[in-house]
Design a protein around this motif. Structure first.
Motif, mmCIF file in Angstrom:
data_model
loop_
_atom_site.group_PDB
_atom_site.id
_atom_site.type_symbol
_atom_site.label_atom_id
_atom_site.label_comp_id
_atom_site.label_asym_id
_atom_site.label_seq_id
_atom_site.Cartn_x
_atom_site.Cartn_y
_atom_site.Cartn_z
ATOM 1 N N GLU A 288 30.444 -1.287 -24.987
ATOM 2 C CA GLU A 288 31.561 -1.584 -25.231
ATOM 3 C C GLU A 288 32.431 -0.647 -24.835
ATOM 4 N N ASP A 289 33.691 -1.415 -24.038
ATOM 5 C CA ASP A 289 34.402 -0.694 -22.992
ATOM 6 C C ASP A 289 35.682 -1.543 -23.019
ATOM 7 N N PRO A 290 36.813 -1.044 -23.012
ATOM 8 C CA PRO A 290 37.849 -1.957 -22.785
ATOM 9 C C PRO A 290 38.060 -2.479 -21.425
ATOM 10 N N ARG A 291 37.403 -1.653 -20.432
ATOM 11 C CA ARG A 291 37.464 -2.361 -18.831
ATOM 12 C C ARG A 291 36.207 -3.073 -18.379
ATOM 13 N N ALA A 292 35.883 -3.733 -19.725
ATOM 14 C CA ALA A 292 34.412 -4.593 -19.601
ATOM 15 C C ALA A 292 34.575 -5.788 -18.514
ATOM 16 N N ALA A 293 35.704 -6.324 -18.515
ATOM 17 C CA ALA A 293 35.978 -7.402 -17.476
ATOM 18 C C ALA A 293 35.992 -6.748 -16.241
ATOM 19 N N LYS A 294 36.934 -5.659 -15.847
ATOM 20 C CA LYS A 294 36.740 -5.152 -14.598
ATOM 21 C C LYS A 294 35.552 -4.671 -14.039
ATOM 22 N N LEU A 295 34.826 -4.220 -14.895
ATOM 23 C CA LEU A 295 33.362 -3.668 -14.705
ATOM 24 C C LEU A 295 32.472 -4.684 -14.425
ATOM 25 N N HIS A 296 32.539 -5.820 -15.244
ATOM 26 C CA HIS A 296 31.640 -7.168 -14.754
ATOM 27 C C HIS A 296 32.130 -7.652 -13.166
ATOM 28 N N ASP A 297 33.234 -7.622 -13.090
ATOM 29 C CA ASP A 297 33.833 -7.926 -11.665
ATOM 30 C C ASP A 297 33.429 -7.139 -10.524
ATOM 31 N N HIS A 298 33.593 -5.741 -10.942
ATOM 32 C CA HIS A 298 33.154 -4.838 -9.984
ATOM 33 C C HIS A 298 31.697 -5.026 -9.729
ATOM 34 N N CYS A 300 29.644 -7.675 -10.001
ATOM 35 C CA CYS A 300 29.311 -8.905 -9.167
ATOM 36 C C CYS A 300 29.774 -8.577 -7.914
ATOM 37 N N ARG A 301 30.853 -7.707 -7.525
ATOM 38 C CA ARG A 301 31.063 -7.771 -5.974
ATOM 39 C C ARG A 301 30.171 -6.818 -5.175
ATOM 40 N N HIS A 302 29.319 -6.140 -6.115
ATOM 41 C CA HIS A 302 28.054 -5.338 -5.746
ATOM 42 C C HIS A 302 26.623 -6.163 -5.722
ATOM 43 N N ARG A 303 26.817 -7.652 -5.812
ATOM 44 C CA ARG A 303 25.966 -8.530 -6.238
ATOM 45 C C ARG A 303 24.991 -8.222 -7.490
ATOM 46 N N ILE A 304 25.574 -7.495 -8.673
ATOM 47 C CA ILE A 304 24.773 -7.311 -9.615
ATOM 48 C C ILE A 304 25.464 -7.962 -10.975
ATOM 49 N N LEU A 305 24.570 -8.709 -11.572
ATOM 50 C CA LEU A 305 25.216 -9.785 -12.510
ATOM 51 C C LEU A 305 24.865 -9.091 -14.027
ATOM 52 N N THR A 306 26.079 -9.106 -14.673
ATOM 53 C CA THR A 306 25.733 -8.762 -16.282
ATOM 54 C C THR A 306 26.340 -9.835 -16.983
ATOM 55 N N HIS A 314 35.601 -7.138 -24.640
ATOM 56 C CA HIS A 314 35.479 -5.719 -24.489
ATOM 57 C C HIS A 314 33.873 -5.386 -24.244
ATOM 58 N N TRP A 315 33.029 -6.459 -24.542
ATOM 59 C CA TRP A 315 31.561 -6.314 -24.432
ATOM 60 C C TRP A 315 30.986 -6.631 -23.300
ATOM 61 N N LEU A 316 29.988 -5.941 -22.813
ATOM 62 C CA LEU A 316 29.141 -6.400 -21.476
ATOM 63 C C LEU A 316 27.689 -5.839 -21.712
ATOM 64 N N ARG A 317 26.741 -7.114 -21.618
ATOM 65 C CA ARG A 317 25.272 -6.682 -21.918
ATOM 66 C C ARG A 317 24.701 -6.388 -20.614
ATOM 67 N N PHE A 318 23.768 -5.475 -20.619
ATOM 68 C CA PHE A 318 22.912 -5.077 -19.549
ATOM 69 C C PHE A 318 21.395 -5.547 -19.771
ATOM 70 N N GLY A 319 20.968 -6.244 -18.997
ATOM 71 C CA GLY A 319 19.271 -6.428 -19.165
ATOM 72 C C GLY A 319 18.814 -5.141 -18.357
ATOM 73 N N LEU A 320 17.385 -5.132 -18.259
ATOM 74 C CA LEU A 320 16.629 -4.260 -17.771
ATOM 75 C C LEU A 320 16.440 -4.169 -16.126
ATOM 76 N N CYS A 321 16.486 -3.193 -15.768
ATOM 77 C CA CYS A 321 16.082 -3.378 -14.240
ATOM 78 C C CYS A 321 14.612 -3.245 -13.958
ATOM 79 N N PHE A 337 32.348 2.854 -9.619
ATOM 80 C CA PHE A 337 33.271 2.190 -10.555
ATOM 81 C C PHE A 337 33.947 3.212 -11.157
ATOM 82 N N VAL A 338 33.395 4.131 -11.575
ATOM 83 C CA VAL A 338 33.710 5.553 -12.450
ATOM 84 C C VAL A 338 34.710 6.370 -11.363
ATOM 85 N N ASP A 339 34.436 6.319 -10.047
ATOM 86 C CA ASP A 339 35.145 6.941 -9.181
ATOM 87 C C ASP A 339 36.367 6.127 -8.729
#
Length: 340
Positions: A288-298, A300-306, A314-321, A337-339
């Protein structure tokens, strides 16, 4: 077509082709963390030539069902019904149950949408204590998808009894229940006439493409569902795989251990990135994060789908690596993303 009603699109995980169309790349380049599926499929047993060449016979169907009954702890005399994934059952629920419907949520959207498409009245209620007395069917996902919320088996049984007293049914979706058997009510399904339990095979064993699940219900409900699904709803190879895999206790224990290790690793990476875990099961974690949409987009640009949620932006779900290399790929992308 003219005169048609626009059909609501339901978002699901695993939409890699759509992500490729928007962000580029091909599916093999992506790390798909959008689903709650074991990323390490169990080894497949040898499948007999007859399973491919012949229609599934009654002995094979019964054998797979009996093995599932042992694995899920079915009540005496209750034989789980093999189905082509629990989604095939969800789509037929409006044909089985009458009356007003309550879905305890937010949860898996297919329940609400399938009933609404059938012209049925559906209420999304926040919990058991918000239920009124006018429902013919209550749907409970336990553990819940996507927030991992759980209900105790005692509370679920009490709800089933209360509903039974007014001729209503309780459907409990235990798609993620393999790793939390202590909350399962599969042993009461069918024995309690108005209780129906759905179990998923593919999520826990990493074989979602097999499209296999089981329904535990009273003989009356099972008979109605069998008639709706028709003859041979599940393939012979799927039944043979289920019969062998579900009977293997060592494989079951190994799968639990593997998923647990992968879950701990994922949560550690999310914590390192300063992300708040709002809920989880062993097969996914919800951030749960207010930046969820931006994080999802970020990502995806690294070829990681959530998995994002239109009803909870404000939700984003992560499956297992699947392994340490994928862990590091996610860790690096989150650090960027954090940096940023």
């Amino acid at each position: 077509m003219t005169g048609t009603t626009e059909i609501e699109t339901i978002e699901h995980g695993g939409a890699l082709s759509r992500a490729c169309s928007r962000y580029g790349g091909v599916p093999g380049e992506w790390l798909d963390l959008s689903t709650g599926i074991n990323p390490n499929p169990v080894p497949l047993p040898a499948i007999s030539a007859g399973a491919w060449a012949r229609l599934p016979d009654e002995d094979l169907l019964s054998s797979a069902a009996d093995t599932a009954g042992i694995r899920y702890g079915a009540a005496d005399g209750i034989s789980p019904l093999p189905v082509a994934g629990t989604q095939s059952v969800i789509q037929r629920l409006p044909d089985i149950f009458s009356g007003k419907v309550a879905v305890i949520g937010p949860t898996y959207e297919e329940y609400r949408v399938r009933f609404e498409r059938a012209g049925r009245s559906v209420d999304l209620v926040p919990g058991m204590d918000a239920l009124s007395d006018d429902y013919g069917l209550v749907v409970l996902v336990n553990p819940n998808n996507p927030d991992g919320r759980t209900y105790s088996p005692g509370d679920v049984r009490t709800l089933a009894r209360d509903l039974s007293g007014r001729g209503a049914f309780l459907l409990v979706d235990e798609a993620f229940g393999d790793l939390q058997p202590q909350i399962s009510v599969a042993s009461q399904a069918g024995d309690v006439e108005n209780l129906v339990v759905l179990r998923s095979f593919g999520k826990f064993y990493g074989l979602a493409g097999l499209r296999l699940g089981f329904v535990l219900a009273s003989p009356a409900v099972r008979s109605v569902l069998e008639n709706l699904l028709g003859t041979w709803p599940v393939s012979g190879p799927a039944l043979e795989i289920a019969r062998h895999v579900l009977a293997d206790d060592d494989l079951h224990r190994q799968t639990i251990a593997s998923i647990g290790e992968r879950s701990r690793s994922l949560n550690g990476i999310l914590y390192e990135a300063g992300l708040a875990i709002a809920g989880n099961t062993a097969l996914f974690s919800l951030v749960e994060d207010p930046r969820a949409a931006k994080l999802h987009d970020h990502l995806c640009r690294h070829r990681i789908l959530t998995r994002k949620f239109s009803y909870m932006p404000h939700w984003l779900r992560f499956g297992l690596c699947a392994n340490g290399d994928d862990d590091e790929r996610l860790r690096v992308a989150l650090r960027a993303f954090v940096d940023s």
